[in-house]
Design a protein around this motif. Structure first.
Motif, PDB file in Angstrom:
ATOM      1  N   SER A  99       5.028   2.434   1.711  1.00 50.41           N
ATOM      2  CA  SER A  99       3.779   1.747   2.032  1.00 50.41           C
ATOM      3  C   SER A  99       3.977   0.912   3.289  1.00 50.41           C
ATOM      4  O   SER A  99       5.099   0.503   3.601  1.00 50.41           O
ATOM      5  CB  SER A  99       3.359   0.830   0.881  1.00 50.41           C
ATOM      6  N   HIS A 101       2.729  -1.928   3.371  1.00 48.96           N
ATOM      7  CA  HIS A 101       2.746  -3.282   2.810  1.00 48.96           C
ATOM      8  C   HIS A 101       3.724  -3.349   1.642  1.00 48.96           C
ATOM      9  O   HIS A 101       3.658  -2.537   0.720  1.00 48.96           O
ATOM     10  CB  HIS A 101       1.341  -3.669   2.346  1.00 48.96           C
ATOM     11  N   GLU A 103       3.845  -5.240  -0.833  1.00 49.63           N
ATOM     12  CA  GLU A 103       3.253  -5.565  -2.136  1.00 49.63           C
ATOM     13  C   GLU A 103       3.026  -4.322  -3.000  1.00 49.63           C
ATOM     14  O   GLU A 103       3.255  -4.341  -4.203  1.00 49.63           O
ATOM     15  CB  GLU A 103       1.950  -6.351  -1.966  1.00 49.63           C
TER      16      GLU A 103
END
Length: 137
Positions: A99, A101, A103
């Motif tokens: 990803s 990100h 998170e």
């Protein structure tokens, strides 16, 4: 999909991977789509033949629906299919997810030790159309 476990791939010892958290690595996008670094993690799991769209699944023949549900739920993409490992395995699947990100990768690692499966359903107003949702237990 069940028996999710962290997989520490040997490639993570290479200098192009920087461990930023346990089991999460920062690296260049292998597809060269993003100029920014991405975050990756690898997991193993098994398909559950009693679950929707997993009846005939195997490491050599991974069904699209449960994998796509994972990708959508955590805003991920597949960065390595570990073709050799999956070809040689009878039931354990190996997959690297990435990803832009961190998170999403953190949230994916939250399913380690759990099971995830897709549950089909129909909307009352559109009974002819089948939908599905990801369930994590």
């Amino acid at each position: 999909m069940k028996n999710f476990q962290s997989y520490n791939a040997e490639k993570y010892t290479e200098s192009k991977y920087k461990e930023v958290e346990e089991g999460i690595y920062q690296t260049k996008d292998p597809y060269n789509i993003s100029k920014e670094d991405i975050y990756v993690t690898s997991v193993t799991f098994e398909f559950d033949p009693e679950k929707y769209e997993e009846e005939e699944a195997s490491p050599k023949d991974m069904p699209q629906i449960p994998i796509e549900a994972i990708l959508d739920e955590f805003d991920l993409f597949v960065t390595d299919f570990y073709d050799g490992l999956n070809k040689d395995s009878e039931k354990t699947c190996y997959q690297e997810f990435g990803s832009l990100h961190i998170e999403g990768v953190r949230r994916l690692r939250g399913i380690i030790g759990k099971q995830a499966y897709v549950m089909p359903y129909n909307e009352e107003e559109d009974e002819d159309e089948e939908y599905s949702e990801l369930v994590i237990e």
